[in-house]
Write an enzyme that holds these catalytic residues in place. Structure first.
Site, mmCIF file in Angstrom:
data_model
loop_
_atom_site.group_PDB
_atom_site.id
_atom_site.type_symbol
_atom_site.label_atom_id
_atom_site.label_comp_id
_atom_site.label_asym_id
_atom_site.label_seq_id
_atom_site.Cartn_x
_atom_site.Cartn_y
_atom_site.Cartn_z
ATOM 1 N N ASP A 273 55.804 -5.293 43.816
ATOM 2 C CA ASP A 273 55.023 -4.750 42.703
ATOM 3 C C ASP A 273 54.638 -3.302 43.025
ATOM 4 O O ASP A 273 54.270 -2.981 44.150
ATOM 5 C CB ASP A 273 53.766 -5.609 42.484
ATOM 6 C CG ASP A 273 53.105 -5.324 41.148
ATOM 7 O OD1 ASP A 273 53.138 -6.210 40.281
ATOM 8 O OD2 ASP A 273 52.566 -4.215 40.963
ATOM 9 N N ILE A 274 54.698 -2.441 42.015
ATOM 10 C CA ILE A 274 54.421 -1.011 42.234
ATOM 11 C C ILE A 274 52.943 -0.759 42.541
ATOM 12 O O ILE A 274 52.599 0.246 43.163
ATOM 13 C CB ILE A 274 54.887 -0.192 41.002
ATOM 14 C CG1 ILE A 274 55.108 1.266 41.369
ATOM 15 C CG2 ILE A 274 53.910 -0.327 39.842
ATOM 16 C CD1 ILE A 274 55.865 2.045 40.308
ATOM 17 N N ASN B 77 51.665 -14.497 33.859
ATOM 18 C CA ASN B 77 50.851 -14.153 32.699
ATOM 19 C C ASN B 77 51.716 -14.175 31.441
ATOM 20 O O ASN B 77 52.893 -13.827 31.485
ATOM 21 C CB ASN B 77 50.257 -12.746 32.880
ATOM 22 C CG ASN B 77 49.369 -12.654 34.104
ATOM 23 O OD1 ASN B 77 48.561 -13.541 34.357
ATOM 24 N ND2 ASN B 77 49.536 -11.594 34.889
ATOM 25 N N VAL C 287 54.063 -6.616 30.998
ATOM 26 C CA VAL C 287 55.508 -6.396 30.870
ATOM 27 C C VAL C 287 56.135 -7.645 30.237
ATOM 28 O O VAL C 287 56.090 -8.730 30.829
ATOM 29 C CB VAL C 287 56.150 -6.119 32.248
ATOM 30 C CG1 VAL C 287 57.654 -5.890 32.086
ATOM 31 C CG2 VAL C 287 55.495 -4.916 32.921
ATOM 32 N N HIS D 271 58.131 -13.093 34.472
ATOM 33 C CA HIS D 271 58.056 -12.848 35.916
ATOM 34 C C HIS D 271 56.984 -13.711 36.552
ATOM 35 O O HIS D 271 56.003 -14.079 35.916
ATOM 36 C CB HIS D 271 57.767 -11.371 36.222
ATOM 37 C CG HIS D 271 56.572 -10.803 35.507
ATOM 38 N ND1 HIS D 271 56.612 -10.442 34.176
ATOM 39 C CD2 HIS D 271 55.311 -10.526 35.928
ATOM 40 C CE1 HIS D 271 55.433 -9.962 33.806
ATOM 41 N NE2 HIS D 271 54.620 -10.014 34.852
HETATM 42 P P1 5GP Z 1 51.916 -8.579 34.103
HETATM 43 O O1 5GP Z 1 50.575 -7.990 33.781
HETATM 44 O O2 5GP Z 1 52.916 -8.309 32.998
HETATM 45 O O3 5GP Z 1 51.852 -10.009 34.517
HETATM 46 O O4 5GP Z 1 52.411 -7.831 35.402
HETATM 47 C C1 5GP Z 1 53.230 -6.686 35.391
HETATM 48 C C2 5GP Z 1 53.277 -6.147 36.801
HETATM 49 O O5 5GP Z 1 54.341 -5.205 36.855
HETATM 50 C C3 5GP Z 1 52.002 -5.408 37.247
HETATM 51 O O6 5GP Z 1 51.485 -6.050 38.412
HETATM 52 C C4 5GP Z 1 52.484 -3.980 37.524
HETATM 53 O O7 5GP Z 1 51.874 -3.395 38.654
HETATM 54 C C5 5GP Z 1 53.985 -4.165 37.716
HETATM 55 N N1 5GP Z 1 54.790 -3.010 37.340
HETATM 56 C C6 5GP Z 1 54.658 -2.283 36.199
HETATM 57 N N2 5GP Z 1 55.583 -1.309 36.166
HETATM 58 C C7 5GP Z 1 56.305 -1.430 37.309
HETATM 59 C C8 5GP Z 1 57.403 -0.696 37.842
HETATM 60 O O8 5GP Z 1 57.921 0.265 37.269
HETATM 61 N N3 5GP Z 1 57.902 -1.122 39.054
HETATM 62 C C9 5GP Z 1 57.348 -2.187 39.709
HETATM 63 N N4 5GP Z 1 57.907 -2.512 40.890
HETATM 64 N N5 5GP Z 1 56.326 -2.892 39.234
HETATM 65 C C10 5GP Z 1 55.802 -2.514 38.038
#
Ligand code: 5GP
Length: 118
Positions: A35-36, A90, A99, A103
């Site tokens: 995760d970034i 989520n 996103v 995932h």
């Molecule tokens: P969500 O809130 O959709 O469950 O989690 C999305 C996750 O994607 C977040 O923890 C966020 O830090 C990660 N994320 C968003 N953009 C990027 C990216 O460009 N690269 C990586 N490796 N992770 C990302």
């Protein structure tokens, strides 16, 4: 009802090689990467390569081969964390999904506290 898949989402762009990632595991059907913005010392995202919006979409529409492969990749990574881990997915507005590509978050490396804020 499953939302339409947006092929411009960040993870779709990662899968197309348009955005770099730090890959930790890859198979025919699955990609795992850091995760970034990690919430924990170990924070890995596991995504299917297929276009699925969330858990319900993936579980309902992915092939048995995709589903097995996805979980085997995630499980192999989790098995390295002897002190334990947490797996989160989520979905939608209430789930806080940023996103819209399915995932798992694999979280480990420190005590993680209560499961959720009451
Ligand atoms: P969500 O809130 O959709 O469950 O989690 C999305 C996750 O994607 C977040 O923890 C966020 O830090 C990660 N994320 C968003 N953009 C990027 C990216 O460009 N690269 C990586 N490796 N992770 C990302």
């Amino acid at each position: 009802m499953t939302k339409a898949y947006d092929d411009q989402n960040i993870f779709a762009r990662i899968l197309r090689g348009e955005i770099p990632n730090k890959t930790v595991a890859e198979t025919e059907h699955t990609l795992a990467f850091h995760d970034i913005a990690p919430h924990t010392p170990n924070h890995i995202l596991v995504i299917p390569k297929g276009a699925y919006v969330d858990f319900a979409d993936f579980a309902a529409h992915a092939t048995a081969e995709e589903i097995t492969d996805f979980h085997r990749v995630a499980a192999k990574l989790c098995a390295d964390w002897a002190d334990g881990y947490r797996v989160i997915s989520n979905s939608g507005t209430h789930g806080g999904q940023e996103v819209p590509h399915y995932h798992l978050h694999l979280l480990a490396g420190r005590p993680l506290g209560p499961m959720i804020q009451r």
